[in-house]
Design a protein around this motif. Sequence first.
Motif, PDB file in Angstrom:
ATOM      1  N   PRO A 289       0.806  -1.228   0.000  1.00 54.93           N
ATOM      2  CA  PRO A 289       0.000   0.000   0.000  1.00 54.93           C
ATOM      3  C   PRO A 289       0.835   1.273   0.000  1.00 54.93           C
ATOM      4  O   PRO A 289       0.410   2.293  -0.560  1.00 54.93           O
ATOM      5  N   MET A 290       2.035   1.249   0.590  1.00 56.00           N
ATOM      6  CA  MET A 290       2.888   2.439   0.549  1.00 56.00           C
ATOM      7  C   MET A 290       3.295   2.765  -0.883  1.00 56.00           C
ATOM      8  O   MET A 290       3.221   3.920  -1.318  1.00 56.00           O
ATOM      9  N   CYS A 291       3.713   1.751  -1.626  1.00 53.21           N
ATOM     10  CA  CYS A 291       4.110   1.985  -3.013  1.00 53.21           C
ATOM     11  C   CYS A 291       2.909   2.334  -3.884  1.00 53.21           C
ATOM     12  O   CYS A 291       3.025   3.157  -4.804  1.00 53.21           O
ATOM     13  N   LEU A 292       1.760   1.726  -3.619  1.00 54.37           N
ATOM     14  CA  LEU A 292       0.559   2.076  -4.376  1.00 54.37           C
ATOM     15  C   LEU A 292       0.152   3.527  -4.138  1.00 54.37           C
ATOM     16  O   LEU A 292      -0.233   4.248  -5.074  1.00 54.37           O
ATOM     17  N   SER A 293       0.232   3.986  -2.885  1.00 48.35           N
ATOM     18  CA  SER A 293      -0.159   5.359  -2.570  1.00 48.35           C
ATOM     19  C   SER A 293       0.740   6.354  -3.281  1.00 48.35           C
ATOM     20  O   SER A 293       0.268   7.367  -3.816  1.00 48.35           O
ATOM     21  N   LEU A 294       2.043   6.091  -3.294  1.00 46.97           N
ATOM     22  CA  LEU A 294       2.957   6.971  -4.012  1.00 46.97           C
ATOM     23  C   LEU A 294       2.712   6.910  -5.518  1.00 46.97           C
ATOM     24  O   LEU A 294       2.768   7.937  -6.218  1.00 46.97           O
ATOM     25  N   SER A 295       2.423   5.719  -6.030  1.00 43.69           N
ATOM     26  CA  SER A 295       2.223   5.544  -7.462  1.00 43.69           C
ATOM     27  C   SER A 295       1.030   6.325  -7.965  1.00 43.69           C
ATOM     28  O   SER A 295       1.111   6.998  -9.008  1.00 43.69           O
ATOM     29  N   ILE A 296      -0.098   6.256  -7.254  1.00 45.21           N
ATOM     30  CA  ILE A 296      -1.281   6.963  -7.744  1.00 45.21           C
ATOM     31  C   ILE A 296      -1.240   8.441  -7.367  1.00 45.21           C
ATOM     32  O   ILE A 296      -2.105   9.210  -7.795  1.00 45.21           O
ATOM     33  N   ALA A 297      -0.221   8.844  -6.585  1.00 43.31           N
ATOM     34  CA  ALA A 297       0.015  10.264  -6.330  1.00 43.31           C
ATOM     35  C   ALA A 297       1.038  10.822  -7.309  1.00 43.31           C
ATOM     36  O   ALA A 297       1.646  11.862  -7.058  1.00 43.31           O
ATOM     37  N   GLY A 298       1.255  10.115  -8.423  1.00 47.73           N
ATOM     38  CA  GLY A 298       2.065  10.648  -9.502  1.00 47.73           C
ATOM     39  C   GLY A 298       3.536  10.354  -9.420  1.00 47.73           C
ATOM     40  O   GLY A 298       4.315  10.892 -10.203  1.00 47.73           O
ATOM     41  N   LEU A 299       3.964   9.474  -8.473  1.00 48.03           N
ATOM     42  CA  LEU A 299       5.389   9.171  -8.312  1.00 48.03           C
ATOM     43  C   LEU A 299       5.572   7.662  -8.470  1.00 48.03           C
ATOM     44  O   LEU A 299       5.603   6.927  -7.480  1.00 48.03           O
ATOM     45  N   PRO A 300       5.706   7.180  -9.711  1.00 48.30           N
ATOM     46  CA  PRO A 300       5.664   5.730  -9.938  1.00 48.30           C
ATOM     47  C   PRO A 300       6.980   4.987  -9.743  1.00 48.30           C
ATOM     48  O   PRO A 300       6.962   3.766  -9.606  1.00 48.30           O
ATOM     49  N   PHE A 301       8.131   5.680  -9.727  1.00 47.56           N
ATOM     50  CA  PHE A 301       9.431   4.997  -9.639  1.00 47.56           C
ATOM     51  C   PHE A 301       9.755   4.768  -8.173  1.00 47.56           C
ATOM     52  O   PHE A 301      10.574   5.463  -7.572  1.00 47.56           O
TER      53      PHE A 301
END
Length: 922
Positions: A573-585
């Motif tokens: 969920p931490m990586c998903l939250s960053l990913s959908i907040a525009g920071l996918p790397f």
Amino acid sequence: MGWVRSLTVIALTFGAASVEAFKEQEFKKCADSGFCERLRGKQGDSYSADPKSIQLNGAVVTAKVQHDASGAAYDLQLTNYNGILRMHIDEAASKHRFQVPWVLQSELPDSSQAWTKTRQSSSLLQLQSGSAQLTLTFKPLRVDLSIAGTPAASFNARQMFQYEYLREKQEGDPAGWWEETFKGHTDSKPKGPQAISLDLSFPGFQHVYGIPEHAASFALKPTTGEGIESEPYRLYNLDVFEYNLDSTFGLYGSIPLMLAHKAGLTTAAFWLNAAEMLVDVASDNSGTQTQWVAEAGVLDLFFLLGPDPATVLQQYGRISGTTAMPQMFSLGYHQCRWNYKDETDVLGVNAGFDQHDIPYDVIWLDIEYLDDKKYFTWDKNYFPTPIDMQDKLAVTGRKLVVIIDPHIKRKSDYYVFSEGESGSYFTKNKDGKDYEGWCWPGSSSWVDCLNPASRDWWAGLFSLSRFQGSTKNLYIWNDMNEPSVFNGPEVTMPKDNIHHGGVEHREMHNINGALFHAATWQGLEERGRDSYGSDGDRPFILTRSAFAGTQRLGALWTGDNKAEWPALKFSVPMCLSLSIAGLPFVGADIAGFFGNPDAELFTRWYQLGAFYPFFRGHAHLEAKRREPWLYDGTTTDRVREAIRMRYALLPYVYTLFRLAHTHNQPLMRPLWYEFPDEAETFSMDDQFLLGPSILVAPVTEAGASSREVYLPTSTRWYNFHSGTAMKPASTGGLLRSQESPKNSIKVDMDSIPIFLRGGSIVPRQERARRSSLQMQGDPFTLIVALNDSAAASGALYLDDGHSFAYKRGVYTERALTYADSVLSNAAAGIASTLLPSLDVSVPLPAGAKGLKSDAVVERIVVLGLPGGPAGWKATVQGSSQFLQAGPGPLRLKQGLPESGLIIRKPGLPIAAEWSIRLSKSS
């Protein structure tokens, strides 16, 4: 790395339990912050827009707003950017506050779209633009947005808007307005109270996401409401080592972007504000209500009107930019620890990967490589010949990354400090003198990256002539850039420090790390042009601290986690939250920074980590060495298999990054991103999609022999390892019971459940190599997984993998399709097949000739052919050439012979037009 050294001393003195208590007490809660205590949960005074002041000029509405109790005046501007509504409120006249720089893209104003007035009265103004409708209510001030008649978002529906105006200090002002103290640190407030509160409601939405970075569930949990006692979600970049899980506490990054999703509509809100921010979430039958409180700044609020997830992320990319196109090597496996002790150690680890036939691309050095913790130096006792070391790594196709932080050792004979001091490039204290704090080097100064001159100076330090011992194969890791200050309040910089232009640190704290990251990026970009010519070399820089816009610079990891099963689980969920907040790397430290994972946890983390966009193993100084071959042979074999799987998928991953670069699409995606109407997925964060085609269900519990997996019902799925179709219970396959939409999947230690989406074509490169560099020119395998209509599509993007030549059209994009028994490879934008809902192409620059490639297709695997794989033949269209075809396994180690039709050695160029027709043999 965190403030580990200080806590290590405490642990030795008082024991581990005291460390936990110390950690908890070091950080503020809402009750410790005057602005939060004043405004949280409070209904604000009334604010009104003057109807006589309303002006509509094309895409822009302006109005005068007044605080009814005090008469304080504000300027309101609403701008329509074709799917994006910007709402800007600032104090009138000369009292304009700090406006966050750098984040907004310069082309944003060029996309404005005129409003159509549909109604105006003495109490409201109603406007229309396409499917979006805006209603501005004058008293009390309120904004309501609808999309195609469906309510989407409301501002100030609960009248919690409060804008503390700038004022002069007076006798009898409330305590905390002009000064407050926490843990012995006194924060002077020369500008007095200047907080802003606002409420946003999302009617009909039961789920909201985003506002990272928190170690919390993906769908944001309520923090307020009946029976709920919780701190609000905090956005304040801090150095928090061994952070607590399932917590609203803010970590290293802050991106004030929240998405709301329900069947049929996705929308979002983004507040461009870099001060400390706190967000409450409440939910009831009417939808989700949120309150946002920032300590300073202006109200610069963007509504992203969607209406679907991909469009929302594209709209956010128009505001803050899209993901930097990474170098291919950065998508491979990275090996790191604190610290590899000397050159012999580094080269020994490098050789170990070759000896154990495990691919990798990058080895990293933490702070111990430095001379006395002075950045841009090398400890000559342990790293006497750094250029020779880097050259030896380069021969094997590998790169070196070293850590460089923003704190500069205060020592007069250290050239970086003396230049920074004489050039006035450092952050000042409240008295206007260079701020002095404590970090790894001891007494330190901090680069003021709000100052453009400081950024230019810092960038120049990365040139090969100035950074002695560096080469063009050296890349950078920015750590501690929140900033971390060991003796500062909350282990960071005092809020009353002063930056360029007289800006208080409280006003720009959350963007500090991003600006430092940007200065480093500028340095590597300039070095790349010097080393490679006009096409340059794409920077690779890992950062720990992030803000909106960080995606334009590179990669982020989730900080100092623990080698424990719950940390493995929460990494998703931490990586998903960053990913959908525009920071996918993004990625998490494998297999936990602190502690010593056993073989099971070690294996499971690599099996998941192979699907993180950023794939790095890392460990603490006191952790046991854990290169992949230091466990038993079976564990090494399993980790090797996971890493090789990542390398086989590099063509697919690289293509996804191209889509992130052009259209701001995430790599790690929640299931609702691709299946937006399946309500079962809205709270799901224990499995995810990598791009549109691969579903990953990690094993996050010790000793697991099975796990439940939800497979969206609107498409066919295949076992990724074997190619076997997932069948309904009536035909003897895996069970999806009537009671549960999930499948119970048996698991063993050799792999985790992974599935291929029907309707997908996934390109792979399956030859085992030592690094991604050796894979250039390797042949491709195409996995064609048919849907229920016996069709599939996919894409492939190719460029040189390292330079900016793609900006002048030196690349190729291939659209791969299967329909009516014909597999075709055509020149077309990858968005046409991977992102058809957006229908936005990226035209080649004028005169571009594309990229030539000699690579060929060596194998095609077709899954899900009607009637099974037996009895088919393959013919090249327009040619009498017959290709060898027959049933075969997807992988040699697993799978059934009947799982797919394999076309062997077709030898067709990957970058050329061709098609193959399949037909049943007579």
